[in-house]
Design an enzyme around this catalytic site. Structure first.
Site, PDB file in Angstrom:
ATOM      1  N   ASN A   9       0.884  -1.163   0.000  1.00 44.00           N
ATOM      2  CA  ASN A   9       0.000   0.000   0.000  1.00 44.00           C
ATOM      3  C   ASN A   9       0.929   1.222   0.000  1.00 44.00           C
ATOM      4  O   ASN A   9       1.389   1.662   1.041  1.00 44.00           O
ATOM      5  CB  ASN A   9      -0.858  -0.091   1.268  1.00 44.00           C
ATOM      6  CG  ASN A   9      -1.864   1.021   1.369  1.00 44.00           C
ATOM      7  OD1 ASN A   9      -1.789   2.019   0.646  1.00 44.00           O
ATOM      8  ND2 ASN A   9      -2.805   0.856   2.288  1.00 44.00           N
ATOM      9  N   ARG A  89      -2.421  -1.750  -3.560  1.00 41.74           N
ATOM     10  CA  ARG A  89      -3.517  -0.796  -3.493  1.00 41.74           C
ATOM     11  C   ARG A  89      -3.235   0.284  -4.546  1.00 41.74           C
ATOM     12  O   ARG A  89      -2.160   0.884  -4.564  1.00 41.74           O
ATOM     13  CB  ARG A  89      -3.556  -0.151  -2.118  1.00 41.74           C
ATOM     14  CG  ARG A  89      -4.652   0.881  -1.998  1.00 41.74           C
ATOM     15  CD  ARG A  89      -4.586   1.538  -0.643  1.00 41.74           C
ATOM     16  NE  ARG A  89      -5.683   2.474  -0.460  1.00 41.74           N
ATOM     17  CZ  ARG A  89      -5.847   3.202   0.633  1.00 41.74           C
ATOM     18  NH1 ARG A  89      -4.992   3.092   1.619  1.00 41.74           N
ATOM     19  NH2 ARG A  89      -6.846   4.018   0.731  1.00 41.74           N
ATOM     20  N   HIS A 177     -11.605   5.007  -0.515  1.00 44.48           N
ATOM     21  CA  HIS A 177     -11.670   4.103   0.647  1.00 44.48           C
ATOM     22  C   HIS A 177     -12.400   2.799   0.301  1.00 44.48           C
ATOM     23  O   HIS A 177     -12.920   2.109   1.175  1.00 44.48           O
ATOM     24  CB  HIS A 177     -12.368   4.760   1.860  1.00 44.48           C
ATOM     25  CG  HIS A 177     -11.547   5.816   2.518  1.00 44.48           C
ATOM     26  ND1 HIS A 177     -12.089   6.997   2.971  1.00 44.48           N
ATOM     27  CD2 HIS A 177     -10.225   5.882   2.787  1.00 44.48           C
ATOM     28  CE1 HIS A 177     -11.130   7.739   3.494  1.00 44.48           C
ATOM     29  NE2 HIS A 177      -9.993   7.086   3.387  1.00 44.48           N
ATOM     30  N   ARG A 237      -6.991  17.606   5.303  1.00 41.21           N
ATOM     31  CA  ARG A 237      -7.765  17.979   4.110  1.00 41.21           C
ATOM     32  C   ARG A 237      -9.066  18.667   4.518  1.00 41.21           C
ATOM     33  O   ARG A 237      -9.660  18.323   5.540  1.00 41.21           O
ATOM     34  CB  ARG A 237      -8.092  16.734   3.279  1.00 41.21           C
ATOM     35  CG  ARG A 237      -6.907  16.204   2.513  1.00 41.21           C
ATOM     36  CD  ARG A 237      -7.224  14.881   1.841  1.00 41.21           C
ATOM     37  NE  ARG A 237      -6.574  13.771   2.502  1.00 41.21           N
ATOM     38  CZ  ARG A 237      -6.887  12.496   2.330  1.00 41.21           C
ATOM     39  NH1 ARG A 237      -7.839  12.156   1.494  1.00 41.21           N
ATOM     40  NH2 ARG A 237      -6.249  11.556   2.986  1.00 41.21           N
ATOM     41  N   GLU A 375      -7.237  -3.285   5.088  1.00 41.02           N
ATOM     42  CA  GLU A 375      -7.102  -3.172   3.635  1.00 41.02           C
ATOM     43  C   GLU A 375      -6.079  -4.170   3.086  1.00 41.02           C
ATOM     44  O   GLU A 375      -6.261  -4.718   2.002  1.00 41.02           O
ATOM     45  CB  GLU A 375      -6.700  -1.729   3.264  1.00 41.02           C
ATOM     46  CG  GLU A 375      -7.846  -0.757   3.501  1.00 41.02           C
ATOM     47  CD  GLU A 375      -7.405   0.689   3.603  1.00 41.02           C
ATOM     48  OE1 GLU A 375      -6.321   0.954   4.150  1.00 41.02           O
ATOM     49  OE2 GLU A 375      -8.161   1.567   3.147  1.00 41.02           O
TER      50      GLU A 375
END
Ligand code: AMP
Length: 416
Positions: A9, A89, A177, A237, A375
């Site tokens: 990832n 990913r 996501h 963010r 993940e």
């Protein structure tokens, strides 16, 4: 000989990884190479939890050397390691890629062409893939897309109200996501299959944060849109922002594109509002007016978007929290659920304080769950399926709760 699968990832300056056996959900090792390109750090942990030795300082001038350093540390810890296949990913799969796929040169070109849609992430993902191909030229490599889970959105949740030519060019609400949502949706389906068939609002609250409306296991809407900036405020963010603010910044403040990117991606969100930190733990402990207001804003926007996601499905049958904040912050979960009785949401404060799997009160109409995401494990399962043709369903849920089915059933919930 240790046959293993590697999940990678790659972020802008980090490389998270998980080493898994050819079959089974327990990792052999997991770790994080951080601050790639600066004074990098490397953490490597065995599946049973112990820290493993790593070179100090680790050589991590770019993604390629970081991967070499990671592999060196893995081989030192597991001398007869054979990597059978690698999964990656990838943030953007564009409008068409809606499932994990085997990587070949044609696909890499296709993914490179999508870089303008995710300039801060896609090039780093591709650098990770190229480094892994160089390290394991014989091993099949699989790309897993953060956008894939959301390709089921209806047109109204896939578009902006711009002239149609932009939609056709790919200016769409992709959502992100997706690996996390796909994993947690799978967990929910095994723990409470009937609930998973219903209208589930899932809140992935971490340093990046979004909320997703999932009906019968399929994504219907997401708070993230064209980029990973939209929706909830995040660590650094801004979240949803009137585009007029961007015009103001350009026309009145003279900010150019790079300055706006820096402002909206790196200096806003919890960090910008608090003036202190992007880290929820730090803000919870700080107690300053600004830190409290940053938490207030985060909580308010999460509540608002839970309502919006429920509206996208005509109701809500379950609320699920995941991500670093969703899985760990009792305070944020409690505050988000505070004024939600109108949606049947009411939490049991004792269960919430214990980080239990089901945190809703006995009497509440809408079950509220906390389900850890993973993940890397989702990537490894995709590798098994796509590269090794092994679609074995994982034996048991990863989650540990005394009696999840009973807890849900007691709420008139839909465990079935
Ligand atoms: P993630 O990006 O999913 O790793 O989540 C990172 C976020 O989770 C950071 O804001 C952390 O402060 C937050 N987090 C992790 N543990 C806790 C905790 N025990 N309490 C509050 N926030 C936490």
């Amino acid at each position: 000989m240790t046959d293993a699968l590697l999940a990678l990832n790659a972020g802008s300056s980090s490389l998270k990884f998980g080493l898994y056996p050819a079959a089974g959900d327990a990792p052999i090792a997991t770790g994080l190479a951080d601050r790639i390109g600066a004074e990098g750090t490397l953490r490597l942990r065995a599946g049973y939890g112990a820290d493993l030795p790593v070179p100090v300082p680790p050589d991590m001038s770019d993604h390629g050397t970081a991967l070499e350093t990671v592999l060196g540390a893995l081989v030192a810890a597991f001398p007869e390691l054979t990597i059978l296949a690698v999964g990656h990913r990838v943030v953007h799969g564009g409008p068409d890629l809606d499932a994990p796929v085997l990587i070949n040169e044609g696909l890499l070109e296709e993914l490179e062409a999508l870089s303008p849609f995710a300039p801060l992430h896609q090039p780093h993902n591709l650098a990770g893939i190229r480094a892994a191909i160089a390290a394991f030229p014989e091993a099949p490599q699989v790309a897993c897309f953060d956008t894939a889970f959301h390709r089921s959105h209806p047109f109204v949740n896939d578009t902006f109200a711009l002239p149609r030519a932009y939609y056709d060019k790919g200016v769409r609400r992709y959502g992100f996501h997706g690996l996390s949502y796909a994993f947690v949706t799978g967990e929910l389906a095994r723990i409470a299959p009937r609930l998973a068939e219903g209208r589930v609002v899932m809140a992935h609250l971490g340093n990046g944060a979004s909320i997703c409306a999932i009906h019968n296991g399929r994504s219907v809407a997401s708070t993230m849109g064209f980029s990973a900036l939209d929706g909830l405020p995040m660590g650094t963010r801004c979240g949803q922002l009137d585009p007029g603010v961007v015009l103001y910044l350009m026309q009145q403040e003279g900010l150019d594109a790079n300055a706006i990117v820096d402002l909206l991606y790196r200096r806003s969100g919890l960090l910008g509002l608090s003036g202190l930190s992007n880290d929820m733990r730090v803000l919870e402990a700080a107690g300053t007016t600004e830190a409290n207001q940053a938490i207030d804003y985060f909580v308010f926007r999460v509540q608002r978007e839970i309502g919006a996601m429920a509206a996208a499905m005509g109701g809500i049958d379950a609320l699920v929290f995941c991500g670093g904040i969703g899985e760990n912050s009792r305070l944020v979960r409690a505050r988000v659920c505070e004024r939600m009785a109108w949606m049947g949401i009411e939490i049991d404060h004792e269960r919430n304080a214990l980080n239990a799997m089901v945190i809703s009160s006995e009497m509440a109409r809408t079950p509220v769950l906390v389900l850890p995401t993973n993940e890397e494990l989702l990537i490894v399962r995709a590798v098994r399926s796509v590269a090794l043709g092994n679609d074995a369903v994982p034996e048991a849920p990863l989650l540990h709760d005394r009696a999840p089915e009973e807890a849900l059933a007691a709420r008139g919930g839909a465990a079935g």
